[in-house]
Scaffold this active site. Structure first.
Site, PDB file in Angstrom:
ATOM      1  N   GLU A   1     -36.954  42.429 -22.344  1.00 25.65           N
ATOM      2  CA  GLU A   1     -35.855  41.404 -23.360  1.00 25.65           C
ATOM      3  C   GLU A   1     -37.329  40.937 -23.963  1.00 25.65           C
ATOM      4  O   GLU A   1     -37.195  40.017 -24.247  1.00 25.65           O
ATOM      5  CB  GLU A   1     -35.166  40.562 -22.611  1.00 25.65           C
ATOM      6  CG  GLU A   1     -33.598  41.386 -22.239  1.00 25.65           C
ATOM      7  CD  GLU A   1     -33.354  42.834 -21.502  1.00 25.65           C
ATOM      8  OE1 GLU A   1     -34.632  42.159 -20.132  1.00 25.65           O
ATOM      9  OE2 GLU A   1     -33.066  43.647 -21.292  1.00 25.65           O
TER      10      GLU A   1
ATOM     11  N   ARG B   1     -35.425  49.625  -6.268  1.00 23.30           N
ATOM     12  CA  ARG B   1     -34.180  49.619  -5.753  1.00 23.30           C
ATOM     13  C   ARG B   1     -33.562  50.556  -5.299  1.00 23.30           C
ATOM     14  O   ARG B   1     -32.658  50.948  -5.266  1.00 23.30           O
ATOM     15  CB  ARG B   1     -33.669  48.368  -6.559  1.00 23.30           C
ATOM     16  CG  ARG B   1     -33.860  46.929  -5.902  1.00 23.30           C
ATOM     17  CD  ARG B   1     -32.713  45.504  -6.356  1.00 23.30           C
ATOM     18  NE  ARG B   1     -33.879  44.826  -6.721  1.00 23.30           N
ATOM     19  CZ  ARG B   1     -33.144  43.598  -7.223  1.00 23.30           C
ATOM     20  NH1 ARG B   1     -31.407  43.374  -7.406  1.00 23.30           N
ATOM     21  NH2 ARG B   1     -33.751  42.383  -6.668  1.00 23.30           N
TER      22      ARG B   1
END
Length: 177
Positions: free
Chosen positions: A102, A65
Protein backbone atom coordinates in the site's frame (compact mmCIF):
# COMPACT_ATOMS: atom_id res chain seq x y z
CA UNK A 1 -9.51 -25.39 31.88
CA UNK A 2 -8.57 -26.74 28.43
CA UNK A 3 -10.74 -26.04 25.41
CA UNK A 4 -11.71 -29.40 23.96
CA UNK A 5 -14.25 -28.66 21.23
CA UNK A 6 -13.72 -26.75 18.00
CA UNK A 7 -16.17 -24.07 19.10
CA UNK A 8 -14.54 -23.70 22.52
CA UNK A 9 -11.10 -23.44 20.88
CA UNK A 10 -12.31 -20.75 18.47
CA UNK A 11 -13.88 -18.80 21.33
CA UNK A 12 -10.61 -18.98 23.28
CA UNK A 13 -8.62 -17.73 20.29
CA UNK A 14 -11.07 -14.86 19.62
CA UNK A 15 -10.85 -13.79 23.24
CA UNK A 16 -7.06 -13.40 22.86
CA UNK A 17 -6.97 -11.33 19.65
CA UNK A 18 -6.67 -7.56 19.62
CA UNK A 19 -7.46 -6.13 16.18
CA UNK A 20 -7.18 -2.68 14.62
CA UNK A 21 -9.12 -2.44 11.37
CA UNK A 22 -7.78 1.07 10.84
CA UNK A 23 -4.13 0.03 10.59
CA UNK A 24 -4.78 -3.58 9.45
CA UNK A 25 -2.78 -4.78 12.44
CA UNK A 26 -3.30 -7.48 14.97
CA UNK A 27 -1.88 -8.08 18.37
CA UNK A 28 -1.42 -11.81 18.67
CA UNK A 29 0.78 -11.48 21.76
CA UNK A 30 -2.09 -12.50 24.07
CA UNK A 31 -2.36 -15.79 22.11
CA UNK A 32 1.35 -16.44 22.50
CA UNK A 33 1.23 -15.56 26.20
CA UNK A 34 -1.55 -18.03 26.93
CA UNK A 35 -0.53 -21.69 26.46
CA UNK A 36 -4.15 -22.77 26.09
CA UNK A 37 -4.88 -20.22 23.36
CA UNK A 38 -1.69 -21.09 21.48
CA UNK A 39 -2.47 -24.79 21.74
CA UNK A 40 -6.00 -24.09 20.46
CA UNK A 41 -4.64 -22.29 17.37
CA UNK A 42 -2.29 -25.15 16.52
CA UNK A 43 -4.98 -27.77 17.27
CA UNK A 44 -7.40 -26.05 14.89
CA UNK A 45 -4.79 -25.70 12.15
CA UNK A 46 -3.73 -29.32 12.59
CA UNK A 47 -7.32 -30.55 12.39
CA UNK A 48 -7.91 -28.60 9.18
CA UNK A 49 -4.67 -29.73 7.53
CA UNK A 50 -5.15 -33.39 8.41
CA UNK A 51 -8.68 -33.28 6.95
CA UNK A 52 -7.99 -31.28 3.80
CA UNK A 53 -4.25 -31.38 3.05
CA UNK A 54 -3.10 -34.73 4.43
CA UNK A 55 -0.48 -34.94 1.66
CA UNK A 56 1.40 -31.80 2.86
CA UNK A 57 5.18 -32.22 2.87
CA UNK A 58 6.33 -28.79 4.01
CA UNK A 59 5.03 -25.72 5.84
CA UNK A 60 6.28 -22.32 4.64
CA UNK A 61 5.94 -19.43 7.08
CA UNK A 62 5.86 -15.74 6.26
CA UNK A 63 8.16 -13.26 7.94
CA UNK A 64 7.73 -12.87 10.85
CA UNK A 65 4.55 -14.06 12.52
CA UNK A 66 4.26 -17.11 10.30
CA UNK A 67 7.49 -18.16 12.02
CA UNK A 68 5.63 -18.34 15.33
CA UNK A 69 2.84 -20.69 14.24
CA UNK A 70 4.49 -22.55 11.35
CA UNK A 71 7.16 -24.56 13.19
CA UNK A 72 4.64 -25.68 15.81
CA UNK A 73 2.25 -26.89 13.11
CA UNK A 74 5.06 -28.52 11.12
CA UNK A 75 6.23 -30.41 14.21
CA UNK A 76 2.70 -31.66 14.91
CA UNK A 77 2.38 -32.86 11.31
CA UNK A 78 5.85 -34.39 11.16
CA UNK A 79 6.93 -32.24 8.20
CA UNK A 80 9.61 -29.61 7.61
CA UNK A 81 9.38 -25.84 7.87
CA UNK A 82 10.91 -23.17 5.62
CA UNK A 83 11.19 -19.42 5.95
CA UNK A 84 9.88 -16.84 3.50
CA UNK A 85 11.50 -13.56 4.48
CA UNK A 86 11.91 -9.98 3.45
CA UNK A 87 14.72 -9.51 0.92
CA UNK A 88 18.25 -9.59 2.32
CA UNK A 89 17.52 -11.51 5.52
CA UNK A 90 18.44 -15.08 4.54
CA UNK A 91 21.93 -16.59 4.20
CA UNK A 92 23.08 -18.37 1.05
CA UNK A 93 21.61 -18.26 -2.42
CA UNK A 94 18.02 -17.11 -2.60
CA UNK A 95 15.19 -16.56 -5.06
CA UNK A 96 12.86 -13.61 -4.68
CA UNK A 97 9.65 -12.06 -5.96
CA UNK A 98 8.87 -8.32 -5.87
CA UNK A 99 5.43 -7.06 -4.88
CA UNK A 100 3.59 -3.82 -4.29
CA UNK A 101 2.53 -2.67 -0.86
CA UNK A 102 0.00 0.00 0.00
CA UNK A 103 2.98 2.29 0.67
CA UNK A 104 5.66 1.13 -1.80
CA UNK A 105 7.59 -1.88 -3.09
CA UNK A 106 9.05 -4.89 -1.30
CA UNK A 107 10.42 -8.35 -2.05
CA UNK A 108 10.07 -11.72 -0.39
CA UNK A 109 12.66 -14.43 -0.71
CA UNK A 110 13.47 -17.98 0.24
CA UNK A 111 16.61 -20.05 0.04
CA UNK A 112 17.13 -21.47 -3.41
CA UNK A 113 17.06 -25.08 -2.20
CA UNK A 114 14.29 -24.67 0.41
CA UNK A 115 11.61 -26.33 -1.72
CA UNK A 116 12.01 -29.17 -4.20
CA UNK A 117 10.07 -29.10 -7.48
CA UNK A 118 6.70 -30.78 -6.97
CA UNK A 119 6.92 -30.62 -3.19
CA UNK A 120 3.50 -30.10 -1.59
CA UNK A 121 3.61 -26.91 0.48
CA UNK A 122 1.16 -25.08 2.74
CA UNK A 123 1.69 -21.37 3.56
CA UNK A 124 1.02 -20.00 7.05
CA UNK A 125 0.74 -16.49 8.48
CA UNK A 126 -1.13 -14.68 11.21
CA UNK A 127 -3.16 -12.20 9.13
CA UNK A 128 -4.64 -11.90 5.65
CA UNK A 129 -5.55 -8.27 5.00
CA UNK A 130 -5.03 -6.97 1.45
CA UNK A 131 -3.15 -10.11 0.38
CA UNK A 132 0.01 -8.47 -0.99
CA UNK A 133 2.59 -10.41 0.97
CA UNK A 134 0.71 -13.70 0.87
CA UNK A 135 0.20 -13.35 -2.88
CA UNK A 136 3.94 -12.74 -3.38
CA UNK A 137 4.74 -15.81 -1.26
CA UNK A 138 2.39 -17.91 -3.39
CA UNK A 139 4.12 -16.64 -6.52
CA UNK A 140 7.53 -17.39 -4.99
CA UNK A 141 6.56 -21.00 -4.28
CA UNK A 142 5.19 -21.42 -7.79
CA UNK A 143 8.40 -19.91 -9.19
CA UNK A 144 10.27 -22.69 -7.35
CA UNK A 145 7.85 -25.22 -8.90
CA UNK A 146 6.32 -26.22 -5.56
CA UNK A 147 2.77 -27.53 -5.48
CA UNK A 148 0.95 -24.95 -3.37
CA UNK A 149 -1.83 -26.67 -1.44
CA UNK A 150 -3.24 -23.49 0.10
CA UNK A 151 -2.81 -20.93 2.85
CA UNK A 152 -3.76 -20.91 6.52
CA UNK A 153 -4.07 -17.78 8.64
CA UNK A 154 -5.27 -17.00 12.12
CA UNK A 155 -7.24 -13.90 11.04
CA UNK A 156 -8.74 -12.83 7.72
CA UNK A 157 -10.12 -9.33 7.21
CA UNK A 158 -12.82 -10.32 4.69
CA UNK A 159 -13.84 -6.78 3.72
CA UNK A 160 -10.34 -6.16 2.26
CA UNK A 161 -10.75 -9.08 -0.20
CA UNK A 162 -7.19 -10.36 0.21
CA UNK A 163 -8.26 -13.90 -0.67
CA UNK A 164 -9.21 -12.64 -4.15
CA UNK A 165 -5.62 -11.57 -4.70
CA UNK A 166 -4.14 -14.99 -3.98
CA UNK A 167 -6.46 -17.07 -6.17
CA UNK A 168 -6.36 -19.83 -7.29
CA UNK A 169 -4.83 -20.62 -3.88
CA UNK A 170 -7.38 -21.23 -1.13
CA UNK A 171 -7.36 -19.69 2.34
CA UNK A 172 -8.39 -21.28 5.62
CA UNK A 173 -8.83 -18.69 8.38
CA UNK A 174 -9.68 -19.37 12.00
CA UNK A 175 -11.25 -15.97 12.58
CA UNK A 176 -12.87 -13.65 10.04
CA UNK A 177 -13.60 -9.97 10.57
Amino acid sequence: MAANTTEAKLDLVKKHIKLSKISFSTNICPILKDPGALTAVIDLFEEHVRQTHHQVELIAGLDARGFLFGPLLAQRLGVGFVLIRKKGKLPGRTVSVPYTLEYGQAEVEMQEDAVAPGQKVLLIDDLLATGGTLSAACELLRKNKAELLGCVVVIEMKDLHGSERIKPATVFSLIQY
